[in-house]
Design a protein around this motif. Sequence first.
Motif, short mmCIF file in Angstrom:
data_model
loop_
_atom_site.label_atom_id
_atom_site.label_comp_id
_atom_site.label_asym_id
_atom_site.label_seq_id
_atom_site.Cartn_x
_atom_site.Cartn_y
_atom_site.Cartn_z
N GLU A 173 0.80 -1.32 0.00
CA GLU A 173 0.04 0.07 0.01
C GLU A 173 0.69 1.20 -0.02
OE1 GLU A 173 -4.07 -1.68 2.15
OE2 GLU A 173 -2.87 -0.45 3.16
N ILE A 174 2.19 1.29 0.33
CA ILE A 174 2.87 2.44 0.04
C ILE A 174 3.90 2.44 -0.87
CG2 ILE A 174 2.95 2.91 2.88
CD1 ILE A 174 5.97 1.73 2.86
N SER A 175 3.95 1.20 -1.67
CA SER A 175 5.00 1.10 -2.69
C SER A 175 4.59 1.65 -4.19
CB SER A 175 5.53 -0.47 -2.74
OG SER A 175 6.01 -0.87 -1.68
N PRO A 176 5.62 2.17 -4.96
CA PRO A 176 5.18 2.49 -6.13
C PRO A 176 4.89 1.23 -7.12
CG PRO A 176 7.13 3.59 -5.55
CD PRO A 176 6.74 2.68 -4.45
N THR A 177 4.06 1.33 -8.16
CA THR A 177 3.94 0.00 -9.15
C THR A 177 5.23 -0.47 -9.33
OG1 THR A 177 1.89 1.21 -9.49
CG2 THR A 177 2.67 -0.60 -10.92
N VAL A 178 6.12 0.40 -9.80
CA VAL A 178 7.51 -0.26 -10.56
C VAL A 178 8.27 -1.27 -9.59
CG1 VAL A 178 9.05 1.66 -10.03
CG2 VAL A 178 9.17 0.05 -12.07
N SER A 179 8.09 -1.06 -8.32
CA SER A 179 8.94 -1.58 -7.08
C SER A 179 8.17 -2.50 -6.25
CB SER A 179 9.82 -0.65 -6.64
OG SER A 179 9.25 0.34 -5.80
N ARG A 180 6.88 -2.55 -6.46
CA ARG A 180 6.06 -3.26 -5.46
C ARG A 180 6.30 -4.55 -5.24
NH1 ARG A 180 1.22 -2.52 -7.77
NH2 ARG A 180 1.28 -4.65 -8.55
N GLY A 181 6.60 -5.31 -6.30
CA GLY A 181 7.11 -6.70 -6.11
C GLY A 181 8.17 -6.97 -5.38
N SER A 182 9.18 -6.31 -5.66
CA SER A 182 10.55 -6.40 -4.94
C SER A 182 10.34 -6.08 -3.42
CB SER A 182 11.59 -5.55 -5.58
OG SER A 182 11.90 -5.88 -6.87
#
Length: 550
Positions: A173-182
């Motif tokens: 919920e705080i992560s940007p889409t591009v790095s959410r998986g990592s």
Amino acid sequence: MGAVDSPVMGNRSGNGIPKLSAGKYRRMDSQVEEHEQEGNIFETKHTGSGDCRKYVLVCAIFASLNSVLLGYDVGVMSGAIIYIQKDLQITEVQQEILVGSLSFVSILGSLAGGRTSDAIGRKWTIGLAAIIFQMGAAIMTCAPNFLLLMIGRLLAGVGIGFGVMIAPVYIAEISPTVSRGSLTSFPEICINIGILLGYVSNYAFSGLSKHLSWRVMLGAGILPSVFIGCALFVIPESPRWLVMQKRVDEARSVLLKVSDNAADAEERLADIEEAAGTSNMEKHEEKVVWQELLHPSVALRRMMITGFGIQCFQQISGIDASVYYSPTIFRDAGIESDSKILAATVAVGFTKTMFILVAIVLIDRVGRRPLLYISTIGMTVCLFGLALSLALLAAELVSSKLGIMGAIFAVCGNVAFFSVGLGPICWVLSSEIFPLKVRAQACAIGVVGNRVCSGLIAMTFLSLTKAISVAGTFFIFSSIAALSVVFVHFLVPETKGKSLEQIENMFQSGREWQAGEVELGDAEHLVPRENKSLSNKDVLGYIGEVHQQQ
């Protein structure tokens, strides 16, 4: 084919050009790239983005510390149980109950965690989890008998249930889409670090007396929770939870800290408000959350099948048997010395931790599904190889040295393939696929399935090995791992590069398992909502016309 960032649907600037949300992967032909450079019509990187990413990284690390506690408990109990049995003279059945009860009791924490996090916030639920675990660990350390040891174990299990459920939700919920998986896979990293620390603790304190050794091993698990207390003064509250509480200004303030720029923060806020129903409250007024979960729509049912299934397969493929009972496996393979057995478990923990780092690097580059394929197929092969090695050893068809090497290699290979895919991606998918309003509770249900399966494996492994041998047990696990390959192929979508809101729309449209939708599916969002029915070819043509107008 070249690349540009994918925009948010229907969000257009004054000159009619769609604005792009930060964090989407780039994709377009060279002509478009030239226009991008000449006209600078697409928003790109900006000052301060490095600081924001460092801040999000720190938040993800702190939020994942509870997972160190779970990992440590799993790792340390595999060795501590040897000395607990010698000191307290517990039976084999009591050993199974002591080891497996944590998984079952953690269900209570997971179920309560969803509601608690909605009531007091994601951040303070993380702190509550640490406090409960500390109480349980302290009681276990001082326990003079099996009864008090179990009471401490039950309390620790509740705390772990809270922590395991809330960490992936908060990070997603705080992560940007591009790095959410990592970032969302950080809890799995911390679990592996905790397991390794538990194995090292077993080896380091194995020289103490049988009365003192296991107490020191368990007591050392209290230390990580001290850092969690410090973390609460650093990490912000989840912006999505703040929006649900109608604290939009606070949510905007948090998003400004975790987004690349103000425009991106506003776009994310608008998406969250729409998903939460604050822009259109009538969407959710008729149903409460649990009613929606008990009587799900077609889209939500698809999400639950995927989320619950991947959680269960993570455990029934036998990873906890490899971790909790690795001393039993190595003893069956022919290693007799306790110190050598514990040294071999350290090698397992080190392998597991190293390969989770590989997953972190690849998860947002390669995607979820390819890593899941590699992971489940590799686990199937290694589990079968372990079973075969132990069977050949029992039949005296191979030398003891070769059998021991084969068993150690197979166990290390199994945990390595698990860490590359099924381990971290299970939590990533669970935190990505559910709608905001039911996300916490749906993730809690998934964790319940995960913990039930974990408990069943832990509480039946010794009995099962007595009935059909260790080799026979791992033949069963290899068959289950093979079934997980089929499950991934038919029921797990690719979510790489998509916002949480776009993933929700993907399930609702019934396109979640279509091959290739990751590559060009997002191009649909380059057109306004009224043109959403255009094909990918039409979309690219539309983009070319837009650039020509510039």
